[in-house]
Design a protein around this motif. Structure first.
Motif, PDB file in Angstrom:
ATOM      1  N   ALA A   1      72.616  21.043 123.685  1.00 21.03           N
ATOM      2  CA  ALA A   1      72.126  22.211 122.946  1.00 21.03           C
ATOM      3  C   ALA A   1      70.659  22.512 123.225  1.00 21.03           C
ATOM      4  O   ALA A   1      70.200  23.633 123.024  1.00 21.03           O
ATOM      5  CB  ALA A   1      72.334  22.006 121.442  1.00 21.03           C
ATOM      6  N   GLY A   2      69.891  21.502 123.663  1.00 21.56           N
ATOM      7  CA  GLY A   2      68.471  21.704 123.936  1.00 21.56           C
ATOM      8  C   GLY A   2      67.548  20.973 122.983  1.00 21.56           C
ATOM      9  O   GLY A   2      66.331  21.179 123.008  1.00 21.56           O
ATOM     10  N   LYS A   3      68.091  20.077 122.150  1.00 24.19           N
ATOM     11  CA  LYS A   3      67.283  19.367 121.154  1.00 24.19           C
ATOM     12  C   LYS A   3      66.227  18.481 121.810  1.00 24.19           C
ATOM     13  O   LYS A   3      65.040  18.542 121.469  1.00 24.19           O
ATOM     14  CB  LYS A   3      68.182  18.495 120.260  1.00 24.19           C
ATOM     15  CG  LYS A   3      69.317  19.234 119.600  1.00 24.19           C
ATOM     16  CD  LYS A   3      70.112  18.336 118.683  1.00 24.19           C
ATOM     17  CE  LYS A   3      70.749  17.157 119.397  1.00 24.19           C
ATOM     18  NZ  LYS A   3      71.768  17.560 120.390  1.00 24.19           N
ATOM     19  N   THR A   4      66.660  17.646 122.745  1.00 27.93           N
ATOM     20  CA  THR A   4      65.731  16.729 123.410  1.00 27.93           C
ATOM     21  C   THR A   4      64.711  17.501 124.236  1.00 27.93           C
ATOM     22  O   THR A   4      63.525  17.145 124.275  1.00 27.93           O
ATOM     23  CB  THR A   4      66.495  15.742 124.304  1.00 27.93           C
ATOM     24  OG1 THR A   4      67.430  15.007 123.494  1.00 27.93           O
ATOM     25  CG2 THR A   4      65.551  14.768 124.975  1.00 27.93           C
ATOM     26  N   THR A   5      65.152  18.577 124.879  1.00 30.46           N
ATOM     27  CA  THR A   5      64.233  19.420 125.658  1.00 30.46           C
ATOM     28  C   THR A   5      63.141  19.980 124.768  1.00 30.46           C
ATOM     29  O   THR A   5      61.949  19.974 125.126  1.00 30.46           O
ATOM     30  CB  THR A   5      65.004  20.565 126.332  1.00 30.46           C
ATOM     31  OG1 THR A   5      65.988  20.024 127.221  1.00 30.46           O
ATOM     32  CG2 THR A   5      64.061  21.463 127.118  1.00 30.46           C
ATOM     33  N   LEU A   6      63.520  20.472 123.587  1.00 28.36           N
ATOM     34  CA  LEU A   6      62.528  21.028 122.662  1.00 28.36           C
ATOM     35  C   LEU A   6      61.542  19.956 122.223  1.00 28.36           C
ATOM     36  O   LEU A   6      60.326  20.199 122.161  1.00 28.36           O
ATOM     37  CB  LEU A   6      63.237  21.637 121.446  1.00 28.36           C
ATOM     38  CG  LEU A   6      62.322  22.245 120.374  1.00 28.36           C
ATOM     39  CD1 LEU A   6      61.417  23.320 120.974  1.00 28.36           C
ATOM     40  CD2 LEU A   6      63.151  22.805 119.224  1.00 28.36           C
ATOM     41  N   THR A   7      62.037  18.763 121.925  1.00 29.15           N
ATOM     42  CA  THR A   7      61.144  17.668 121.535  1.00 29.15           C
ATOM     43  C   THR A   7      60.173  17.332 122.653  1.00 29.15           C
ATOM     44  O   THR A   7      58.977  17.107 122.415  1.00 29.15           O
ATOM     45  CB  THR A   7      61.968  16.414 121.159  1.00 29.15           C
ATOM     46  OG1 THR A   7      62.856  16.735 120.073  1.00 29.15           O
ATOM     47  CG2 THR A   7      61.058  15.280 120.725  1.00 29.15           C
ATOM     48  N   LYS A   8      60.653  17.307 123.884  1.00 29.50           N
ATOM     49  CA  LYS A   8      59.781  17.009 125.023  1.00 29.50           C
ATOM     50  C   LYS A   8      58.717  18.089 125.207  1.00 29.50           C
ATOM     51  O   LYS A   8      57.569  17.799 125.559  1.00 29.50           O
ATOM     52  CB  LYS A   8      60.613  16.873 126.300  1.00 29.50           C
ATOM     53  CG  LYS A   8      61.457  15.603 126.354  1.00 29.50           C
ATOM     54  CD  LYS A   8      62.252  15.530 127.648  1.00 29.50           C
ATOM     55  CE  LYS A   8      63.050  14.237 127.739  1.00 29.50           C
ATOM     56  NZ  LYS A   8      63.852  14.173 128.998  1.00 29.50           N
ATOM     57  N   LEU A   9      59.075  19.332 124.962  1.00 27.78           N
ATOM     58  CA  LEU A   9      58.108  20.421 125.065  1.00 27.78           C
ATOM     59  C   LEU A   9      57.049  20.325 123.974  1.00 27.78           C
ATOM     60  O   LEU A   9      55.862  20.564 124.208  1.00 27.78           O
ATOM     61  CB  LEU A   9      58.824  21.770 124.981  1.00 27.78           C
ATOM     62  CG  LEU A   9      59.645  22.178 126.215  1.00 27.78           C
ATOM     63  CD1 LEU A   9      60.597  23.313 125.867  1.00 27.78           C
ATOM     64  CD2 LEU A   9      58.715  22.587 127.352  1.00 27.78           C
ATOM     65  N   LEU A  10      57.467  19.942 122.773  1.00 29.02           N
ATOM     66  CA  LEU A  10      56.535  19.850 121.647  1.00 29.02           C
ATOM     67  C   LEU A  10      55.586  18.661 121.773  1.00 29.02           C
ATOM     68  O   LEU A  10      54.512  18.652 121.176  1.00 29.02           O
ATOM     69  CB  LEU A  10      57.308  19.759 120.330  1.00 29.02           C
ATOM     70  CG  LEU A  10      58.058  21.026 119.902  1.00 29.02           C
ATOM     71  CD1 LEU A  10      58.926  20.750 118.683  1.00 29.02           C
ATOM     72  CD2 LEU A  10      57.067  22.158 119.592  1.00 29.02           C
ATOM     73  N   THR A  11      55.991  17.661 122.530  1.00 22.20           N
ATOM     74  CA  THR A  11      55.143  16.474 122.710  1.00 22.20           C
ATOM     75  C   THR A  11      54.413  16.470 124.053  1.00 22.20           C
ATOM     76  O   THR A  11      53.711  15.508 124.367  1.00 22.20           O
ATOM     77  CB  THR A  11      55.979  15.191 122.577  1.00 22.20           C
ATOM     78  OG1 THR A  11      57.106  15.262 123.456  1.00 22.20           O
ATOM     79  CG2 THR A  11      56.483  15.018 121.149  1.00 22.20           C
ATOM     80  N   GLY A  12      54.609  17.521 124.857  1.00 25.35           N
ATOM     81  CA  GLY A  12      53.861  17.646 126.100  1.00 25.35           C
ATOM     82  C   GLY A  12      54.433  16.870 127.271  1.00 25.35           C
ATOM     83  O   GLY A  12      53.781  16.754 128.309  1.00 25.35           O
TER      84      GLY A  12
END
Length: 315
Positions: free
Chosen positions: A59-70
């Motif tokens: 769904a993109g959950k891990t991708t979003l977390t990676k984007l938010l943490t740089g």
């Protein structure tokens, strides 16, 4: 505050034909393609919120977390945490972020957790007095005063998770990202984690972004629920605003003895007041069982997933 504006991210992948011919062609003429993981996401998270982030696999959950943490950079759009782009990896922002992945450990297997905490204190350049004060505070709240002195390999899963939380919070981050923090834990340990995270949020106004497939995590912690599907945000509201159309109301099933236990009866009651009045008609030994049926958050989320999948198939 976390601000996301028209955020998109594409993974770059490639395809090749099978066999030796395909392998040789791939060496000289590799065919790349972009696979969208997030699509034009718009979102604002206020400081001090506890947000549950869920969605089916991919769904993109891990991708979003990676984007938010740089960890990764956006393909398009903008994301800021505390007014700073995470991708810039500025120390000012990194000091304000804490991350814990339930299936990945930052603890050294053969060393006590205290050594990892001391190392993190050095990395974040914490003042010795403040570090000791924060360590004592976390040890008390997580009940790890003794276990941080033992080699990690001798700790149970629940003990390791509590030590992981201490490592993620030792530098007092304003933003805490948790991925499956209660995976594999028993119910009692889960409750201890919930109580700790609620206290941390209340005492320090820590913004918590919680990714989990465990619905109990969401019910216990999340003030707001985000549901992602195929890189798109399909729900953003309180848990209480989930569309509860599966069943209209909860029901209570009461099973009891009549007479000399020769007659067993079962009754379904919808009103709690009527349930209590009915139970007062019997002696305790006459009541065989009492169970609750009806809609659950897990049912609703599953229904949303299924509905979204049907919509995508129709498109």
């Amino acid at each position: 505050m976390i601000e996301i504006d028209q955020l998109s991210f594409d993974y770059r992948t490639f395809s090749k034909e099978p066999g030796l011919k395909g392998a040789l062609r791939d060496i000289f003429h590799r065919q790349y393609q972009a696979v969208p993981a997030l699509k034009n996401l718009n979102l604002t998270i206020q400081d001090g919120e506890i947000v549950g982030l869920i969605g089916p696999n991919g769904a993109g959950k891990t991708t979003l977390t990676k984007l938010l943490t740089g960890i990764i950079q956006p393909s398009r759009g903008r994301v800021t945490v505390a007014g700073i782009a995470p991708g810039s990896r500025q120390k000012q922002l990194l000091r304000q972020i804490g991350v814990m992945f339930g299936q990945k450990s930052q603890l050294s297997w053969n060393l006590p957790a205290a050594d990892t905490l001391n190392m993190l204190a050095a990395i974040y350049q914490l003042e010795p007095d403040r570090y000791q004060q924060r360590l004592q505070e976390l040890c008390a709240m997580l009940d790890i005063s003794e276990i941080i002195k033992l080699p990690v390999r001798k700790l149970s899963l629940g003990q390791r998770i509590r030590c992981e939380l201490a490592c993620s919070l030792i530098h007092e981050p304003r933003y805490l990202f948790l991925d499956e923090p209660t995976i594999g834990l028993d119910l009692l340990t889960q409750e201890k984690i919930y109580d700790f995270l609620k206290d941390e949020n209340r005492l320090h106004q820590t913004t918590i972004i919680l990714t989990s497939h465990n619905v109990r995590d969401l019910e216990a912690l999340a003030q707001r629920l985000l549901i992602l599907s195929k890189g798109e945000l399909i729900f953003d509201d309180k848990l209480s605003k989930l569309p509860l159309q599966i069943k209209q109301a909860d029901a209570y099933c009461l099973k009891y003895w009549i007479g000399d236990r020769a007659d067993v009866r079962e009754e379904v009651i919808h009103d709690p007041g009527q349930l209590f009045a009915k139970m007062e008609e019997f002696r305790p030994e006459q009541i065989i069982s009492l169970s609750k049926t009806g809609v659950s958050v897990e049912d609703v989320i599953l229904k949303i997933y299924q509905r979204e999948k049907e919509r995508q198939l129709q498109e």
